[in-house]
Design an enzyme around this catalytic site. Structure first.
Site, mmCIF file in Angstrom:
data_model
loop_
_atom_site.group_PDB
_atom_site.id
_atom_site.type_symbol
_atom_site.label_atom_id
_atom_site.label_comp_id
_atom_site.label_asym_id
_atom_site.label_seq_id
_atom_site.Cartn_x
_atom_site.Cartn_y
_atom_site.Cartn_z
ATOM 1 N N PHE A 9 0.815 -1.214 0.000
ATOM 2 C CA PHE A 9 0.000 0.000 0.000
ATOM 3 C C PHE A 9 0.850 1.267 0.000
ATOM 4 C CE2 PHE A 9 -4.221 -1.671 2.029
ATOM 5 C CZ PHE A 9 -4.497 -2.316 0.841
ATOM 6 N N GLN A 32 -0.824 -9.906 8.159
ATOM 7 C CA GLN A 32 -1.841 -8.901 7.840
ATOM 8 C C GLN A 32 -2.293 -9.067 6.392
ATOM 9 O OE1 GLN A 32 -0.486 -4.868 9.609
ATOM 10 N NE2 GLN A 32 1.379 -6.072 9.381
ATOM 11 N N ILE A 49 -3.787 -10.780 2.887
ATOM 12 C CA ILE A 49 -5.017 -11.503 2.538
ATOM 13 C C ILE A 49 -4.803 -12.330 1.279
ATOM 14 C CG2 ILE A 49 -6.576 -9.866 3.645
ATOM 15 C CD1 ILE A 49 -6.889 -8.526 0.878
ATOM 16 N N ASP A 50 -3.518 -12.553 0.936
ATOM 17 C CA ASP A 50 -3.214 -13.159 -0.367
ATOM 18 C C ASP A 50 -3.040 -14.676 -0.326
ATOM 19 O OD1 ASP A 50 -0.688 -13.453 0.828
ATOM 20 O OD2 ASP A 50 0.098 -11.647 -0.119
ATOM 21 N N HIS A 104 -6.328 -10.175 8.898
ATOM 22 C CA HIS A 104 -7.172 -9.370 8.000
ATOM 23 C C HIS A 104 -8.012 -10.247 7.070
ATOM 24 C CE1 HIS A 104 -4.834 -5.341 8.501
ATOM 25 N NE2 HIS A 104 -5.671 -5.597 9.487
ATOM 26 N N CYS A 113 -27.130 -16.155 6.005
ATOM 27 C CA CYS A 113 -27.123 -17.514 6.577
ATOM 28 C C CYS A 113 -25.718 -17.975 6.943
ATOM 29 C CB CYS A 113 -27.790 -18.508 5.631
ATOM 30 S SG CYS A 113 -26.801 -18.919 4.182
ATOM 31 N N CYS A 156 -29.830 -18.966 0.068
ATOM 32 C CA CYS A 156 -30.924 -18.193 0.668
ATOM 33 C C CYS A 156 -31.142 -16.840 -0.021
ATOM 34 C CB CYS A 156 -30.672 -17.982 2.159
ATOM 35 S SG CYS A 156 -29.487 -16.664 2.502
ATOM 36 N N SER A 207 6.436 -4.914 6.851
ATOM 37 C CA SER A 207 5.259 -4.151 7.290
ATOM 38 C C SER A 207 5.690 -2.765 7.738
ATOM 39 C CB SER A 207 4.554 -4.859 8.445
ATOM 40 O OG SER A 207 3.504 -4.043 8.929
HETATM 41 P P1 NAD Z 1 2.370 -1.449 4.035
HETATM 42 O O1 NAD Z 1 2.110 -1.293 2.560
HETATM 43 O O2 NAD Z 1 1.893 -0.403 4.954
HETATM 44 O O3 NAD Z 1 3.941 -1.609 4.261
HETATM 45 C C1 NAD Z 1 4.709 -2.512 3.521
HETATM 46 C C2 NAD Z 1 6.161 -2.283 3.929
HETATM 47 O O4 NAD Z 1 6.937 -3.273 3.295
HETATM 48 C C3 NAD Z 1 6.702 -0.927 3.485
HETATM 49 O O5 NAD Z 1 7.233 -0.273 4.653
HETATM 50 C C4 NAD Z 1 7.826 -1.277 2.486
HETATM 51 O O6 NAD Z 1 8.964 -0.456 2.678
HETATM 52 C C5 NAD Z 1 8.150 -2.703 2.850
HETATM 53 N N1 NAD Z 1 8.572 -3.542 1.726
HETATM 54 C C6 NAD Z 1 8.049 -3.590 0.465
HETATM 55 N N2 NAD Z 1 8.654 -4.570 -0.247
HETATM 56 C C7 NAD Z 1 9.564 -5.139 0.580
HETATM 57 C C8 NAD Z 1 10.512 -6.214 0.432
HETATM 58 N N3 NAD Z 1 10.598 -6.888 -0.724
HETATM 59 N N4 NAD Z 1 11.288 -6.535 1.487
HETATM 60 C C9 NAD Z 1 11.197 -5.846 2.674
HETATM 61 N N5 NAD Z 1 10.342 -4.826 2.864
HETATM 62 C C10 NAD Z 1 9.527 -4.490 1.836
HETATM 63 O O7 NAD Z 1 1.836 -2.880 4.440
HETATM 64 P P2 NAD Z 1 1.266 -3.397 5.803
HETATM 65 O O8 NAD Z 1 2.085 -2.883 6.932
HETATM 66 O O9 NAD Z 1 1.065 -4.842 5.630
HETATM 67 O O10 NAD Z 1 -0.164 -2.695 5.904
HETATM 68 C C11 NAD Z 1 -1.003 -2.595 4.791
HETATM 69 C C12 NAD Z 1 -2.344 -3.270 4.949
HETATM 70 O O11 NAD Z 1 -2.768 -3.588 3.647
HETATM 71 C C13 NAD Z 1 -2.274 -4.559 5.671
HETATM 72 O O12 NAD Z 1 -3.309 -4.533 6.560
HETATM 73 C C14 NAD Z 1 -2.519 -5.642 4.627
HETATM 74 O O13 NAD Z 1 -3.593 -6.462 5.016
HETATM 75 C C15 NAD Z 1 -3.035 -4.939 3.425
HETATM 76 N N6 NAD Z 1 -2.401 -5.352 2.162
HETATM 77 C C16 NAD Z 1 -2.238 -6.674 1.905
HETATM 78 C C17 NAD Z 1 -1.631 -7.085 0.742
HETATM 79 C C18 NAD Z 1 -1.453 -8.555 0.497
HETATM 80 O O14 NAD Z 1 -2.279 -9.344 0.944
HETATM 81 N N7 NAD Z 1 -0.367 -8.954 -0.174
HETATM 82 C C19 NAD Z 1 -1.173 -6.143 -0.188
HETATM 83 C C20 NAD Z 1 -1.367 -4.778 0.098
HETATM 84 C C21 NAD Z 1 -1.973 -4.410 1.294
HETATM 85 ZN ZN ZN Z 2 -27.281 -17.420 2.580
#
Ligand code: NAD
Ligand code: ZN
Length: 247
Positions: free
Chosen positions: A34, A100, A102-103, A118, A129, A154, A191
């Site tokens: 994000f 966190q 959802i993939d 998440h 239902c 439903c 994160s």
């Molecule tokens: P975030 O986007 O806030 O932060 C991601 C962090 O990862 C950044 O600080 C970045 O510098 C770092 N980063 C990116 N690529 C990297 C790598 N290859 N190696 C090391 N660091 C790396 O993400 P967040 O803290 O997870 O919060 C965003 C929310 O969005 C979460 O709640 C999540 O559920 C959701 N989200 C999920 C997905 C997914 O499921 N893949 C994708 C985007 C957002």
């Molecule tokens: Zn239903």
């Protein structure tokens, strides 16, 4: 070199260890996070597009914006970072993963004990239902123009098993919180630690290692911080830990 060795020493000396992962562990699988410069925030505001408010009150908008982000996760594959965490669990270096994301990529990589605070994109459920269906059931209806998609049983409204902005936290979160509380070590991977609940969890353990490209608000409290890629750093950490041998 010395720093990774010290971090690996901490890992092998710790008994109750969890990884706490965010979107950054999955960027190497081609899923944008994000908040990086190339992240999703540059094209839309996920706090709107993936909110319970838009899902319930503007379904057409939800299924033409937020839903596309969810659909995009389907054909993605786990990368080195996910695989190393699965191996670390298998070899008893860690007890599991709190994610966190959802993939579904931790489960695809073979991690067994995964807390999806998440939600996930494997299934959807009926808001009336509560019956669960595969994500494809929703996808087919959306592609045929049925918005919002309907429960085959439903005729209630289907929704993704993803925790939207504005939703209550799921049971996985409560369980993850109690597992992390009193843990010996939490290894944060990819994160920004700025989004709730990610920003409540890192200091629940005794020790903290952070692997993230960019600084986080918890860096000052961490035992070790690596501003490096998730996959390469986890591989290296595991390699050095293996050379040291587990207690
Ligand atoms: P975030 O986007 O806030 O932060 C991601 C962090 O990862 C950044 O600080 C970045 O510098 C770092 N980063 C990116 N690529 C990297 C790598 N290859 N190696 C090391 N660091 C790396 O993400 P967040 O803290 O997870 O919060 C965003 C929310 O969005 C979460 O709640 C999540 O559920 C959701 N989200 C999920 C997905 C997914 O499921 N893949 C994708 C985007 C957002
Ligand atoms: Zn239903």
């Amino acid at each position: 070199m010395e720093k990774i060795k010290e971090a690996a020493r901490l890992l092998v000396a710790s008994h109750k260890v969890y990884a706490l992962t965010g979107a950054g562990i999955s960027t190497e699988s081609g899923i944008p996070d994000f908040r990086s410069d190339s992240g999703v925030y540059t094209t839309m505001d996920p706090m709107e597009s993936l909110s319970i408010n838009v899902l319930l009150n503007e379904p057409k908008r939800f299924y033409s914006e937020g839903f596309l982000l969810l659909e995009d996760l389907w054909d993605k594959e786990p990368n080195t970072g996910h695989k190393i965490l699965a191996e670390m669990e298998l070899k008893d270096y860690i007890l599991g993963v709190v994610t966190q994301n959802i993939d579904n990529l931790h489960k695809k990589a073979g991690s067994q004990n995964v807390y999806e605070v998440h939600g996930e994109t494997r299934n959807v459920h009926c808001m009336d239902c509560q019956t669960h269906y595969g994500f494809r059931v929703m996808q087919e209806q959306v592609h045929q123009g049925q918005i919002p998609p309907r429960c085959p049983k439903c005729d209630g409204t289907l929704r993704p098993n993803v925790v939207m902005f504005g939703d209550q936290m799921p049971i996985d979160y409560i369980n993850a919180q109690s597992q992390l509380a009193g843990s010996d070590l939490i290894i944060v991977v990819g994160s920004s630690l700025t989004v709730s609940p990610g920003n409540f969890l890192p200091n629940l353990g005794k020790h903290l290692i952070i692997i993230n490209h960019t600084p986080t608000p918890f860096d000052a409290e961490a035992d070790f911080v690596f501003y490096q890629g998730a996959g390469e750093t986890l591989s290296y950490l595991m390699e050095v830990a293996e050379a040291l041998g587990k207690d």
